[in-house]
Design a protein around this motif. Structure first.
Motif, short mmCIF file in Angstrom:
data_model
loop_
_atom_site.label_atom_id
_atom_site.label_comp_id
_atom_site.label_asym_id
_atom_site.label_seq_id
_atom_site.Cartn_x
_atom_site.Cartn_y
_atom_site.Cartn_z
N LEU A 123 8.40 6.22 13.40
CA LEU A 123 8.73 6.76 12.09
C LEU A 123 7.95 8.03 11.80
CD1 LEU A 123 9.03 3.45 10.06
CD2 LEU A 123 10.89 5.03 10.62
N ALA A 124 6.69 8.08 12.22
CA ALA A 124 5.89 9.30 12.06
C ALA A 124 6.47 10.43 12.91
CB ALA A 124 4.44 9.04 12.43
N TRP A 125 6.86 10.11 14.15
CA TRP A 125 7.48 11.10 15.04
C TRP A 125 8.78 11.61 14.44
CZ3 TRP A 125 12.23 10.67 17.56
CH2 TRP A 125 12.51 11.66 18.51
N GLU A 126 9.56 10.69 13.91
CA GLU A 126 10.84 11.05 13.30
C GLU A 126 10.63 11.96 12.08
OE1 GLU A 126 14.73 8.26 13.15
OE2 GLU A 126 13.12 7.67 11.81
N ALA A 127 9.63 11.66 11.27
CA ALA A 127 9.33 12.48 10.09
C ALA A 127 8.88 13.88 10.49
CB ALA A 127 8.26 11.80 9.24
N ARG A 136 0.81 -1.22 0.00
CA ARG A 136 0.00 0.00 0.00
C ARG A 136 0.84 1.26 0.00
NH1 ARG A 136 -2.92 -2.17 4.88
NH2 ARG A 136 -1.59 -0.60 5.78
N GLY A 137 2.15 1.15 -0.03
CA GLY A 137 3.00 2.33 -0.05
C GLY A 137 3.49 2.79 1.31
N GLY A 138 3.12 2.11 2.39
CA GLY A 138 3.59 2.46 3.73
C GLY A 138 4.96 1.87 3.97
N PRO A 139 5.54 2.14 5.14
CA PRO A 139 6.86 1.58 5.43
C PRO A 139 6.79 0.07 5.52
CG PRO A 139 5.96 2.67 7.37
CD PRO A 139 5.02 2.94 6.24
N GLY A 140 7.74 -0.60 4.91
CA GLY A 140 7.79 -2.05 4.93
C GLY A 140 8.35 -2.56 6.24
N VAL A 141 8.34 -3.87 6.39
CA VAL A 141 8.82 -4.49 7.62
C VAL A 141 10.31 -4.20 7.82
CG1 VAL A 141 9.15 -6.70 8.81
CG2 VAL A 141 7.06 -6.29 7.53
N GLY A 142 11.10 -4.23 6.73
CA GLY A 142 12.54 -3.95 6.84
C GLY A 142 12.81 -2.54 7.35
N THR A 143 12.05 -1.57 6.84
CA THR A 143 12.21 -0.18 7.29
C THR A 143 11.87 -0.05 8.76
OG1 THR A 143 11.63 0.58 5.08
CG2 THR A 143 11.47 2.20 6.86
N ALA A 158 14.58 -1.65 10.91
CA ALA A 158 15.78 -0.81 10.91
C ALA A 158 15.61 0.39 11.83
CB ALA A 158 16.11 -0.35 9.50
N ALA A 159 14.36 0.78 12.11
CA ALA A 159 14.09 1.93 12.98
C ALA A 159 14.20 1.57 14.46
CB ALA A 159 12.70 2.49 12.70
N VAL A 160 14.19 0.28 14.80
CA VAL A 160 14.20 -0.14 16.21
C VAL A 160 15.43 0.40 16.97
CG1 VAL A 160 14.29 -2.12 17.78
CG2 VAL A 160 12.68 -2.11 15.87
N PRO A 161 16.65 0.25 16.44
CA PRO A 161 17.80 0.80 17.19
C PRO A 161 17.71 2.32 17.39
CG PRO A 161 18.56 -0.70 15.49
CD PRO A 161 17.09 -0.50 15.27
N ARG A 162 17.24 3.04 16.37
CA ARG A 162 17.08 4.49 16.51
C ARG A 162 16.02 4.82 17.55
NH1 ARG A 162 16.51 4.13 10.94
NH2 ARG A 162 14.44 5.09 11.03
N MET A 163 14.96 4.02 17.58
CA MET A 163 13.89 4.23 18.56
C MET A 163 14.41 3.99 19.98
SD MET A 163 10.11 2.45 18.74
CE MET A 163 10.77 0.79 18.81
N ILE A 164 15.18 2.95 20.17
CA ILE A 164 15.76 2.67 21.49
C ILE A 164 16.70 3.80 21.90
CG2 ILE A 164 17.31 1.11 22.75
CD1 ILE A 164 16.09 -1.18 21.02
N ARG A 165 17.52 4.26 20.97
CA ARG A 165 18.46 5.36 21.26
C ARG A 165 17.70 6.64 21.62
NH1 ARG A 165 20.81 5.86 16.47
NH2 ARG A 165 21.51 3.72 16.64
N ALA A 166 16.68 6.99 20.85
CA ALA A 166 15.92 8.21 21.12
C ALA A 166 15.18 8.11 22.45
CB ALA A 166 14.93 8.48 19.98
#
Length: 118
Positions: free
Chosen positions: A102-106, A23-30, A33-41
């Protein structure tokens, strides 16, 4: 009732995430990949995901821990069912939280740093 709604929301998020790439949303890989950034933030106090990350960590420990083998030894079917429910909830929770992150990051990237003048 609230637990049922949260559980249902996690399962719905899992279903949406698995079909998001089509549907054009973020895929499972994306999302993964955001999990480490989420933990860091979260550890820096920039993102408010502390309690949700703690619950996801607890679910991971429950599924992986040797204590979880006790239900399998005595109640084979129940032991497997609780693992399936825990893993499904965990997958849905991770996918829902990474979508939120990802929405927060955007939104953060859309902000132009500067000073507001009166």
């Amino acid at each position: 009732m609230a637990k049922t709604l949260k559980r249902t929301a996690a399962f719905v998020a899992l279903g949406k995430a698995l079909t998001a790439g089509a549907r054009g949303g973020p895929g499972v890989g994306t999302r993964l990949a955001a999990v480490p950034r989420m933990i860091r933030a979260t550890s820096r106090g920039e993102y408010d995901g502390g309690m949700r990350l703690a619950l996801m960590t607890a679910a991971t420990i429950y599924v992986v821990s040797p204590l979880d083998f006790v239900p399998e030894a005595f109640l084979a079917l129940f032991g497997l069912v609780d693992d399936v429910v825990a893993v499904t909830w965990l997958a849905g929770a991770v996918l829902a939280e990474t979508e939120r992150f990802l929405a927060w990051e955007a939104r953060g990237k859309a902000v132009i740093p500067g000073t507001v003048l009166p």
